[in-house]
Design a protein around this motif. Sequence first.
Motif, PDB file in Angstrom:
ATOM      1  N   ALA A 129       1.163  -1.089   0.150  1.00 23.17           N
ATOM      2  CA  ALA A 129       0.012   0.550   0.151  1.00 23.17           C
ATOM      3  C   ALA A 129       0.899   1.039   0.139  1.00 23.17           C
ATOM      4  O   ALA A 129       0.146   2.384  -0.547  1.00 23.17           O
ATOM      5  CB  ALA A 129      -0.940  -0.535   1.378  1.00 23.17           C
ATOM      6  N   VAL A 130       2.199   1.160   0.247  1.00 23.25           N
ATOM      7  CA  VAL A 130       2.734   1.976   0.096  1.00 23.25           C
ATOM      8  C   VAL A 130       3.560   3.048  -0.917  1.00 23.25           C
ATOM      9  O   VAL A 130       3.424   2.090  -1.875  1.00 23.25           O
ATOM     10  CB  VAL A 130       4.802   2.337   0.919  1.00 23.25           C
ATOM     11  N   ASN A 131       2.559   4.406  -1.060  1.00 25.42           N
ATOM     12  CA  ASN A 131       2.700   4.343  -2.453  1.00 25.42           C
ATOM     13  C   ASN A 131       3.882   6.200  -2.597  1.00 25.42           C
ATOM     14  O   ASN A 131       3.971   6.350  -3.170  1.00 25.42           O
ATOM     15  CB  ASN A 131       1.817   5.066  -3.442  1.00 25.42           C
ATOM     16  N   VAL A 132       4.462   6.897  -1.481  1.00 25.09           N
ATOM     17  CA  VAL A 132       4.795   7.837  -1.135  1.00 25.09           C
ATOM     18  C   VAL A 132       6.218   7.308  -0.363  1.00 25.09           C
ATOM     19  O   VAL A 132       5.628   6.654   1.056  1.00 25.09           O
ATOM     20  CB  VAL A 132       3.771   8.818  -0.523  1.00 25.09           C
ATOM     21  N   VAL A 133       7.395   8.052  -0.394  1.00 21.09           N
ATOM     22  CA  VAL A 133       8.440   7.244   0.481  1.00 21.09           C
ATOM     23  C   VAL A 133       8.835   8.923   0.160  1.00 21.09           C
ATOM     24  O   VAL A 133       9.472   9.611  -0.639  1.00 21.09           O
ATOM     25  CB  VAL A 133       9.334   6.569   0.057  1.00 21.09           C
ATOM     26  N   ILE A 134       9.852   9.657   1.186  1.00 19.21           N
ATOM     27  CA  ILE A 134       9.949  11.167   1.663  1.00 19.21           C
ATOM     28  C   ILE A 134      11.400  10.824   2.133  1.00 19.21           C
ATOM     29  O   ILE A 134      11.230   9.841   3.499  1.00 19.21           O
ATOM     30  CB  ILE A 134       9.024  11.500   2.820  1.00 19.21           C
ATOM     31  N   ASN A 135      12.075  11.270   1.757  1.00 15.90           N
ATOM     32  CA  ASN A 135      13.573  11.500   2.653  1.00 15.90           C
ATOM     33  C   ASN A 135      13.297  13.194   2.766  1.00 15.90           C
ATOM     34  O   ASN A 135      13.984  13.761   2.540  1.00 15.90           O
ATOM     35  CB  ASN A 135      14.929  11.395   1.271  1.00 15.90           C
ATOM     36  N   PHE A 136      13.136  13.035   4.775  1.00 15.64           N
ATOM     37  CA  PHE A 136      12.947  14.013   5.253  1.00 15.64           C
ATOM     38  C   PHE A 136      14.529  14.999   5.622  1.00 15.64           C
ATOM     39  O   PHE A 136      14.991  15.629   5.784  1.00 15.64           O
ATOM     40  CB  PHE A 136      12.490  13.407   6.403  1.00 15.64           C
ATOM     41  N   ASP A 137      15.462  13.328   5.599  1.00 17.39           N
ATOM     42  CA  ASP A 137      16.891  13.591   5.685  1.00 17.39           C
ATOM     43  C   ASP A 137      17.496  13.067   3.883  1.00 17.39           C
ATOM     44  O   ASP A 137      17.330  11.691   4.377  1.00 17.39           O
ATOM     45  CB  ASP A 137      18.033  13.377   6.890  1.00 17.39           C
ATOM     46  N   PHE A 138      18.521  13.334   3.627  1.00 21.00           N
ATOM     47  CA  PHE A 138      18.360  12.971   2.362  1.00 21.00           C
ATOM     48  C   PHE A 138      19.719  11.482   2.534  1.00 21.00           C
ATOM     49  O   PHE A 138      20.615  12.278   3.405  1.00 21.00           O
ATOM     50  CB  PHE A 138      19.004  13.853   0.976  1.00 21.00           C
TER      51      PHE A 138
END
Length: 488
Positions: free
Chosen positions: A394-403
């Motif tokens: 179900a995961v469709n978005v990944v966010i790198n808050f820290d690169f």
Amino acid sequence: MIGVNKPTNGHFKGQTKPTGQQSGLHGTSQLPSAPIIRSSIPQSSGGIKFGDDWKKCLELPQKDNRVKTSDVTSTKGNEFEDYCLKRELLMGIFEMGWEKPSPIQEESIPIALSGRDILARAKNGTGKSGAYLIPLLERIDLKKDHIQAIVMVPTRELALQVSQISIQISKHLGGVKVMATTGGTNLRDDIMRLDEIVHVVIATPGRILDLIKKGVAKVNKAQIMVMDEADKLLSQDFVILIEDIISFLPKDRQILLYSATFPISVQKFMVRTHTAVKSNIEHLKKPYEINLMEELTLKGITQYYAYVTEKQKVHCLNTLFSRLQINQSIIFCNSTQRVELLAKKITQLGYSCFYIHAKMMQEYRNRVFHDFRNGLCRNLVCTDLFTRGIDIQAVNVVINFDFPKSAETYLHRIGRSGRFGHLGLAINLITSDDRYNLKSIEDQLVTDIKPIPGSIDKSLYVAEYHSVDPDDDDGSDGGLKNKEQGAA
């Protein structure tokens, strides 16, 4: 500011305000589950007689009609039945929702069944688990009461995931005993379980080596050893343990090695294979090499960056949450401290949020992993602990808050979306300190991470908006809905 309850073992609880996130779950707090087509078949196949149409008796999940990229659709047209597998194993495979072999499964299954060593490279989320579990379970002899196969994985969560898949696809085989053993759990419990019959052990390196040296896990008759996420297992953290484990296996064992990336550590392992005359340990014997990754980047994942200052990151994340149609998201930080702080901040903003990192007690990690996978929360904040092989459809978005610092870490992080060829979105929050890393990772992966636009087209990452496979121009896929089925 919204009041926040005290965090409970990775679960922050706060009042969720109506935002753009709500549309991803149609206003509910739990992900939709695929309906099951029920039948009267018992869990074992003993009720099926020769001549019965056994396929009509299966408990099949609803068909997954989401768009898929060519990573999993460019097959030779083989069927699972082409490999002469036991009917009971086929039943488990189909009941998992696996309809046809993916490319890595087509390449691996017949070779693994022949007993030959394999050195395989394939993208994240294209069916590697099935590629080794199917032939492994096919070759288990229930008349033998010893450990016959070991699956080595680098993280505890991946061990639990692989063991669950093994149990599901072997449930009709009539008695295959699968055991997961990892660090952070009670050693005495593992010793007691190994006193009973165990056919397949799925383990992290430190724990299984401890059990082997204690004489509890007897692996001298184990015929198959799998290394999943081999680049991590052969890194400096684990390679000495892996070589020690291999030394306890019989000389005629089969080794199956799978990885998305082949860094120097894996290359050294290969070199030692070809110079075995000079080495006391011959790791692989003339391995069959599979390479389904001419390029490192994942098809179907759209990548953007947002240029911000450190102080603007939380505000930017809040904006993303309000504007994106998120089904589930995974948000990465570079330290455990920042994970907990960010999870608390997200909850204060009014969004549901779990967090997980390596310093948490294993019992709590297991609970967070299980609950997030079952759709009890929309957002998960974590460290790189969660980058290895974890499959949450179900995961469709990944966010790198820290690169991240390296291209390999970046690749594994964004691979948490777009599982099994489905589409996903990766967004990177970039500060001035990250700009050189961004350019370096673009160059190494030969990819283009674009500036984030004012509005992101939903068809890039939301299943029900898709009408055409992005890697297929014939327009054959249409009318798609968001289902939680796929392959491991």
